[in-house]
Scaffold this motif. Sequence first.
Motif, PDB file in Angstrom:
ATOM      1  N   LEU A 190      11.730  23.722  10.112  1.00 35.92           N
ATOM      2  CA  LEU A 190      10.836  23.273   9.041  1.00 35.92           C
ATOM      3  C   LEU A 190      10.841  24.263   7.882  1.00 35.92           C
ATOM      4  CD1 LEU A 190       7.653  22.114  11.013  1.00 35.92           C
ATOM      5  CD2 LEU A 190       9.256  20.640   9.779  1.00 35.92           C
ATOM      6  N   TYR A 191      10.919  23.732   6.674  1.00 36.14           N
ATOM      7  CA  TYR A 191      10.691  24.493   5.434  1.00 36.14           C
ATOM      8  C   TYR A 191      11.603  25.715   5.298  1.00 36.14           C
ATOM      9  CZ  TYR A 191       6.498  21.624   5.795  1.00 36.14           C
ATOM     10  OH  TYR A 191       5.626  20.579   5.950  1.00 36.14           O
ATOM     11  N   LEU A 192      12.836  25.586   5.722  1.00 37.67           N
ATOM     12  CA  LEU A 192      13.791  26.678   5.574  1.00 37.67           C
ATOM     13  C   LEU A 192      14.062  26.937   4.089  1.00 37.67           C
ATOM     14  CD1 LEU A 192      16.413  25.852   8.342  1.00 37.67           C
ATOM     15  CD2 LEU A 192      14.955  27.877   8.252  1.00 37.67           C
ATOM     16  N   GLY A 193      13.986  28.194   3.696  1.00 36.54           N
ATOM     17  CA  GLY A 193      14.276  28.566   2.327  1.00 36.54           C
ATOM     18  C   GLY A 193      13.251  28.103   1.310  1.00 36.54           C
ATOM     19  N   GLU A 194      12.048  27.744   1.774  1.00 36.72           N
ATOM     20  CA  GLU A 194      11.003  27.236   0.880  1.00 36.72           C
ATOM     21  C   GLU A 194       9.915  28.281   0.655  1.00 36.72           C
ATOM     22  OE1 GLU A 194      11.269  24.576  -0.733  1.00 36.72           O
ATOM     23  OE2 GLU A 194      12.412  23.112   0.410  1.00 36.72           O
ATOM     24  N   SER A 195       9.319  28.194  -0.520  1.00 42.55           N
ATOM     25  CA  SER A 195       8.107  28.949  -0.829  1.00 42.55           C
ATOM     26  C   SER A 195       7.003  27.937  -1.079  1.00 42.55           C
ATOM     27  CB  SER A 195       8.318  29.831  -2.065  1.00 42.55           C
ATOM     28  OG  SER A 195       7.148  30.540  -2.388  1.00 42.55           O
ATOM     29  N   LEU A 196       6.040  27.906  -0.174  1.00 39.90           N
ATOM     30  CA  LEU A 196       5.054  26.836  -0.119  1.00 39.90           C
ATOM     31  C   LEU A 196       3.693  27.286  -0.638  1.00 39.90           C
ATOM     32  CD1 LEU A 196       5.798  25.591   3.521  1.00 39.90           C
ATOM     33  CD2 LEU A 196       6.747  24.648   1.390  1.00 39.90           C
ATOM     34  N   GLY A 197       3.170  26.609  -1.647  1.00 41.70           N
ATOM     35  CA  GLY A 197       1.769  26.745  -1.994  1.00 41.70           C
ATOM     36  C   GLY A 197       0.942  25.891  -1.061  1.00 41.70           C
ATOM     37  N   VAL A 198      -0.208  26.406  -0.623  1.00 37.65           N
ATOM     38  CA  VAL A 198      -1.033  25.682   0.349  1.00 37.65           C
ATOM     39  C   VAL A 198      -2.477  25.662  -0.122  1.00 37.65           C
ATOM     40  CG1 VAL A 198      -1.577  25.383   2.794  1.00 37.65           C
ATOM     41  CG2 VAL A 198       0.459  26.693   2.135  1.00 37.65           C
ATOM     42  N   ASN A 199      -3.046  24.471  -0.230  1.00 37.53           N
ATOM     43  CA  ASN A 199      -4.430  24.328  -0.688  1.00 37.53           C
ATOM     44  C   ASN A 199      -5.112  23.191   0.041  1.00 37.53           C
ATOM     45  OD1 ASN A 199      -2.691  22.503  -2.542  1.00 37.53           O
ATOM     46  ND2 ASN A 199      -4.778  21.703  -2.810  1.00 37.53           N
ATOM     47  N   LYS A 200      -6.421  23.224   0.051  1.00 39.67           N
ATOM     48  CA  LYS A 200      -7.200  22.095   0.527  1.00 39.67           C
ATOM     49  C   LYS A 200      -7.221  21.029  -0.570  1.00 39.67           C
ATOM     50  CE  LYS A 200     -11.856  20.767   2.035  1.00 39.67           C
ATOM     51  NZ  LYS A 200     -13.228  21.250   2.325  1.00 39.67           N
ATOM     52  N   PRO A 201      -6.949  19.768  -0.212  1.00 37.42           N
ATOM     53  CA  PRO A 201      -6.958  18.720  -1.240  1.00 37.42           C
ATOM     54  C   PRO A 201      -8.324  18.589  -1.910  1.00 37.42           C
ATOM     55  CG  PRO A 201      -5.902  17.933   0.777  1.00 37.42           C
ATOM     56  CD  PRO A 201      -6.523  19.254   1.106  1.00 37.42           C
ATOM     57  N   ASN A 202      -8.281  18.183  -3.153  1.00 36.31           N
ATOM     58  CA  ASN A 202      -9.498  17.872  -3.928  1.00 36.31           C
ATOM     59  C   ASN A 202     -10.415  19.081  -4.103  1.00 36.31           C
ATOM     60  OD1 ASN A 202      -8.711  15.058  -4.058  1.00 36.31           O
ATOM     61  ND2 ASN A 202      -9.420  14.882  -1.934  1.00 36.31           N
ATOM     62  N   THR A 203      -9.807  20.244  -4.297  1.00 37.16           N
ATOM     63  CA  THR A 203     -10.610  21.446  -4.576  1.00 37.16           C
ATOM     64  C   THR A 203     -10.238  22.031  -5.941  1.00 37.16           C
ATOM     65  OG1 THR A 203      -9.026  22.861  -3.378  1.00 37.16           O
ATOM     66  CG2 THR A 203     -10.933  22.012  -2.142  1.00 37.16           C
ATOM     67  N   ASP A 204      -9.820  21.174  -6.852  1.00 31.56           N
ATOM     68  CA  ASP A 204      -9.495  21.651  -8.197  1.00 31.56           C
ATOM     69  C   ASP A 204     -10.747  22.206  -8.865  1.00 31.56           C
ATOM     70  OD1 ASP A 204      -6.889  20.779  -7.845  1.00 31.56           O
ATOM     71  OD2 ASP A 204      -7.288  18.811  -8.719  1.00 31.56           O
ATOM     72  N   GLY A 205     -10.566  23.209  -9.700  1.00 30.99           N
ATOM     73  CA  GLY A 205     -11.689  23.797 -10.416  1.00 30.99           C
ATOM     74  C   GLY A 205     -11.266  25.078 -11.089  1.00 30.99           C
ATOM     75  N   ASP A 206     -12.235  25.754 -11.712  1.00 32.16           N
ATOM     76  CA  ASP A 206     -11.941  26.999 -12.409  1.00 32.16           C
ATOM     77  C   ASP A 206     -11.880  28.197 -11.462  1.00 32.16           C
ATOM     78  OD1 ASP A 206     -11.921  25.531 -14.715  1.00 32.16           O
ATOM     79  OD2 ASP A 206     -13.894  26.175 -15.383  1.00 32.16           O
ATOM     80  N   LYS A 207     -12.455  28.054 -10.249  1.00 28.33           N
ATOM     81  CA  LYS A 207     -12.387  29.064  -9.206  1.00 28.33           C
ATOM     82  C   LYS A 207     -12.899  28.417  -7.929  1.00 28.33           C
ATOM     83  CE  LYS A 207     -16.878  31.054 -10.546  1.00 28.33           C
ATOM     84  NZ  LYS A 207     -17.570  32.307 -10.960  1.00 28.33           N
ATOM     85  N   PRO A 208     -12.725  29.060  -6.776  1.00 28.47           N
ATOM     86  CA  PRO A 208     -13.232  28.464  -5.545  1.00 28.47           C
ATOM     87  C   PRO A 208     -14.725  28.168  -5.617  1.00 28.47           C
ATOM     88  CG  PRO A 208     -11.809  30.320  -5.067  1.00 28.47           C
ATOM     89  CD  PRO A 208     -12.020  30.336  -6.544  1.00 28.47           C
ATOM     90  N   ALA A 209     -15.128  27.039  -5.057  1.00 31.29           N
ATOM     91  CA  ALA A 209     -16.525  26.603  -5.166  1.00 31.29           C
ATOM     92  C   ALA A 209     -17.484  27.614  -4.535  1.00 31.29           C
ATOM     93  CB  ALA A 209     -16.700  25.243  -4.508  1.00 31.29           C
ATOM     94  N   TRP A 210     -17.013  28.352  -3.530  1.00 37.04           N
ATOM     95  CA  TRP A 210     -17.884  29.274  -2.817  1.00 37.04           C
ATOM     96  C   TRP A 210     -17.947  30.648  -3.475  1.00 37.04           C
ATOM     97  CZ3 TRP A 210     -14.575  33.130  -1.799  1.00 37.04           C
ATOM     98  CH2 TRP A 210     -13.229  32.796  -1.547  1.00 37.04           C
ATOM     99  N   TYR A 211     -17.126  30.880  -4.506  1.00 39.35           N
ATOM    100  CA  TYR A 211     -17.056  32.212  -5.105  1.00 39.35           C
ATOM    101  C   TYR A 211     -18.182  32.398  -6.115  1.00 39.35           C
ATOM    102  CZ  TYR A 211     -14.963  36.504  -6.913  1.00 39.35           C
ATOM    103  OH  TYR A 211     -14.741  37.797  -7.261  1.00 39.35           O
ATOM    104  N   ASN A 212     -18.961  33.454  -5.965  1.00 41.36           N
ATOM    105  CA  ASN A 212     -20.067  33.736  -6.877  1.00 41.36           C
ATOM    106  C   ASN A 212     -19.614  34.685  -7.986  1.00 41.36           C
ATOM    107  OD1 ASN A 212     -21.984  32.214  -5.407  1.00 41.36           O
ATOM    108  ND2 ASN A 212     -22.181  33.898  -3.938  1.00 41.36           N
TER     109      ASN A 212
END
Length: 212
Positions: A190-212
């Motif tokens: 799986l994913y040989l030679g790949e560089s994968l970004g990984v995120n939870k879907p539908n969490t777009d925003g200016d920063k993580p929702a939990w970050y103060n």
Amino acid sequence: MKQVLVLGAHGKIAQLVTKNLLAHDIQQKLFLRNSARLQIEDPAKEWLIEGNATSLFDLQQAMTGSEIVYANLAGEIVEEARNVVAAMKAKGIKRLIWISTLGIYDEVPGNYGKWNHEQLDGGYLETYAEAASVIEDSGLDYTIIRPAWLDDQTEIAYELTYKGQAFKGTEVSRASIADLVTKIILDPELYLGESLGVNKPNTDGDKPAWYN
């Protein structure tokens, strides 16, 4: 029995991966600076190795007999990357899973990308980018994983982006990253030679929702 070397085995993601793998017919070498910080659950499948990833000798010793290296490292990350590559080549091991961070290609768009630079520039993002370049130029069968900002939620919910694509989302659980790493260890094609970004879907925003 497949043998995996876990570098930085005391890390939170690494510990989750280790637990996941106990359900499978896999031997795990758990490599960390202070072996007293970990307790093994199954002596038939796990053993502790004390060493430092800044030591090429320690890495070469630990890699003997392993087929996959999973690196969950921090600290002198560029030196560690170079040593991991050199040790793997010396031992004839090809498969590497390397945990990096988001933003190493300036791939995070918009205000979140600006915020991420503000948080990580000044030595962290630059060194992780250089370390990833070492891995990409190594000739090894690598997978680089670039998580969004991490939390300790137990949910497994993630999507992937690839090098050259804009990063999506702002956050992801460590359990999700551990799930991805586990899947690759179980199926190394799986994913040989790949560089994968990984995120939870539908969490777009200016920063993580939990970050103060």
